[in-house]
Design an enzyme around this catalytic site. Structure first.
Site, PDB file in Angstrom:
ATOM      1  N   SER A 153       6.973  -1.607  -6.065  1.00 48.72           N
ATOM      2  CA  SER A 153       5.530  -1.787  -5.866  1.00 48.72           C
ATOM      3  C   SER A 153       4.724  -1.506  -7.132  1.00 48.72           C
ATOM      4  O   SER A 153       3.602  -1.999  -7.267  1.00 48.72           O
ATOM      5  CB  SER A 153       5.043  -0.885  -4.732  1.00 48.72           C
ATOM      6  OG  SER A 153       5.386   0.471  -4.973  1.00 48.72           O
ATOM      7  N   ASP A 401      -2.406   8.579  -2.132  1.00 51.55           N
ATOM      8  CA  ASP A 401      -1.487   7.791  -2.958  1.00 51.55           C
ATOM      9  C   ASP A 401      -1.648   8.249  -4.400  1.00 51.55           C
ATOM     10  O   ASP A 401      -2.621   7.914  -5.074  1.00 51.55           O
ATOM     11  CB  ASP A 401      -1.800   6.299  -2.839  1.00 51.55           C
ATOM     12  CG  ASP A 401      -0.866   5.431  -3.694  1.00 51.55           C
ATOM     13  OD1 ASP A 401      -0.033   5.999  -4.424  1.00 51.55           O
ATOM     14  OD2 ASP A 401      -0.986   4.192  -3.640  1.00 51.55           O
ATOM     15  N   HIS A 404       0.724   4.911  -7.139  1.00 51.97           N
ATOM     16  CA  HIS A 404       0.184   3.649  -7.651  1.00 51.97           C
ATOM     17  C   HIS A 404      -1.107   3.902  -8.412  1.00 51.97           C
ATOM     18  O   HIS A 404      -1.594   5.036  -8.469  1.00 51.97           O
ATOM     19  CB  HIS A 404      -0.030   2.680  -6.493  1.00 51.97           C
ATOM     20  CG  HIS A 404       1.227   2.402  -5.726  1.00 51.97           C
ATOM     21  ND1 HIS A 404       1.553   3.068  -4.561  1.00 51.97           N
ATOM     22  CD2 HIS A 404       2.246   1.545  -5.974  1.00 51.97           C
ATOM     23  CE1 HIS A 404       2.721   2.637  -4.122  1.00 51.97           C
ATOM     24  NE2 HIS A 404       3.157   1.711  -4.954  1.00 51.97           N
TER      25      HIS A 404
END
Length: 435
Positions: A153, A401, A404
């Site tokens: 990702s 998160d 990312h």
């Protein structure tokens, strides 16, 4: 009546005559010199200077944040991966609220992140300056080519960043392709794609298996991207995070060992994940080399090093990333795990370079983002991976998160360095723009 001319009249006449005479004669006298200069001038242009002149005409760079932001593209001493983050009032390279290709959970602005300071930092290498991204230059170097991001990702995160940067100049068209996302820039016949392959090799994520364990075949390259490999001109490999979760590893059709599987009733040998990660990367690079035999087109392969996360606490136990500014150099050391993965990646790329010497048309490099990414704990979505998480007050538990990166944000720098790597290859005679 006789007219006489006094000495004063002669002086007055001479003041008028001589400058006018010089005005007429001077261009005639200088003409041979001008012609000689015009004849000799092209001899002073080197190949690198000519290409830099071409880039300047193709797309003038945006105004820099500093008058000292001068960069020589083909300077071999420039190390883009060693430096510091400096404040830059210029701001982001694109509008995060209008770029439609950003994954929602990475669009921190539209999700209500209240602070914007993280948008105003720029990476400053120690030995040189990193130019701002030039979309037109990137597309010129990508003309008639296929550039593919393969991995996890974070690979998609960088891919989305690049799409937004390029979309400010030319709008891409989505192309249907089973098992991957393709975008085509018709203006330059350039294709960008991203392939989901978190192990690079063949494997199944535990979530898809309804299990708590990944299954990974370390000697089989993932067919999703392997089957399209021959049509790729530049491959960026990006992986690592998925190897640090419970897994069973296979090699030559049998179990090699496992990671943290003792609690699942399996009698496999614990082998950690460093050796499996190395084997997976080596198998992928070897396969690229093998597929080059008999091929005419050149190919570049770039391995992006591990991108550290910044959880304060465990990611699955309400860990957060609340810091609002970058770390200073030396303020926080890179973790042991991150350093070891980075070391493995660099070693395997160096090994691949040695093997590739037997073949023509394949080049390996490292996009070493580990240090510059480790200094940006402020660049993650944090709680704003979800829209307006505190709109109704502060909940007891908020998912964060810290892996990312917000778009726009710190990850855009990776693509700025990528462009400089491509430009350097072109200047070194790899003929990227002529394939």
């Amino acid at each position: 009546m006789k007219t006489t001319t006094s000495k004063y009249d002669s002086v007055s006449l001479s003041k008028t005559f001589h400058p006018y005479t010089l005005h007429l004669l001077l261009p005639i006298a200088l003409l041979p010199i001008v012609l000689l200069c015009l004849y000799l001038y092209p001899l002073y242009l080197t190949k690198s200077q000519a290409k830099e002149h071409h880039y300047a005409n193709v797309s003038p760079p945006p105004p820099s944040h500093s008058v000292n932001d001068i960069h020589k593209v083909d300077d071999p001493s420039c190390d883009y991966f060693n430096g510091k983050w400096i404040h830059d009032k210029t701001g982001p390279l694109y509008n995060g609220t209008t770029c439609v290709t950003i994954k929602e959970s990475h669009n921190c602005i539209t999700h209500g992140r209240p602070d914007s300071n993280y948008l105003y930092y720029r990476w400053k290498p120690t030995q040189c300056n990193l130019p701002r991204f030039e979309p037109n230059t990137f597309l010129q170097l990508s003309k008639n080519k296929h550039i593919s991001f393969v991995g996890d990702s974070i690979a998609r995160n960088q891919f989305d960043s690049l799409l937004c940067m390029l979309s400010s100049l030319s709008k891409p068209r989505p192309v249907h392709h089973k098992g991957s996302r393709w975008w085509h820039f018709e203006s330059h016949n350039a294709t960008l794609s991203v392939y989901w392959s978190p192990f690079l090799v063949q494997g199944n994520e535990r979530s898809k298996l309804g299990s708590s364990l990944n299954t990974i075949h370390l000697d089989r390259v993932n067919g999703k991207w392997e089957k399209d490999m021959d049509g790729m001109d530049l491959i960026l490999l990006s992986f690592g995070n998925w190897f640090n979760v419970p897994s069973v590893y296979y090699e030559n059709g049998s179990v090699l060992g496992c990671l943290n599987c003792s609690g699942y009733g399996l009698n496999h040998t614990e082998v950690g994940f460093y050796v499996p990660l190395r084997k997976a990367l080596r198998a992928s690079l070897n396969r690229i080399i093998e597929r080059r035999v008999g091929k005419k087109n050149e190919i570049g392969v770039i391995v992006r090093t591990f991108s550290p996360s910044h959880f304060d606490g465990d990611w699955d136990k309400a860990g957060t990333c609340s810091k609002k500014e970058p770390y200073e150099n030396g303020e926080k050391e890179i973790g042991e795990m991150e350093s070891e993965i980075r070391r493995i990646e660099i070693e395997e790329v160096e090994n691949a370079k040695v093997k590739a010497k037997e073949f023509e048309g394949v080049r390996f490099e490292v996009l070493d983002v580990t240090e510059l990414a480790s200094l940006r704990p402020d660049g993650h979505p944090g709680a704003y991976m979800n829209p307006f998480p505190f709109e109704n007050g502060v909940p007891e538990r908020v998912q964060n998160d810290c892996v990312h990166w917000c778009l726009p944000g710190a990850i855009d720098t990776w693509n700025e360095i990528l462009l400089e790597m491509m430009r350097k290859w072109d200047l070194e005679g790899q003929e990227w723009s002529e394939l």
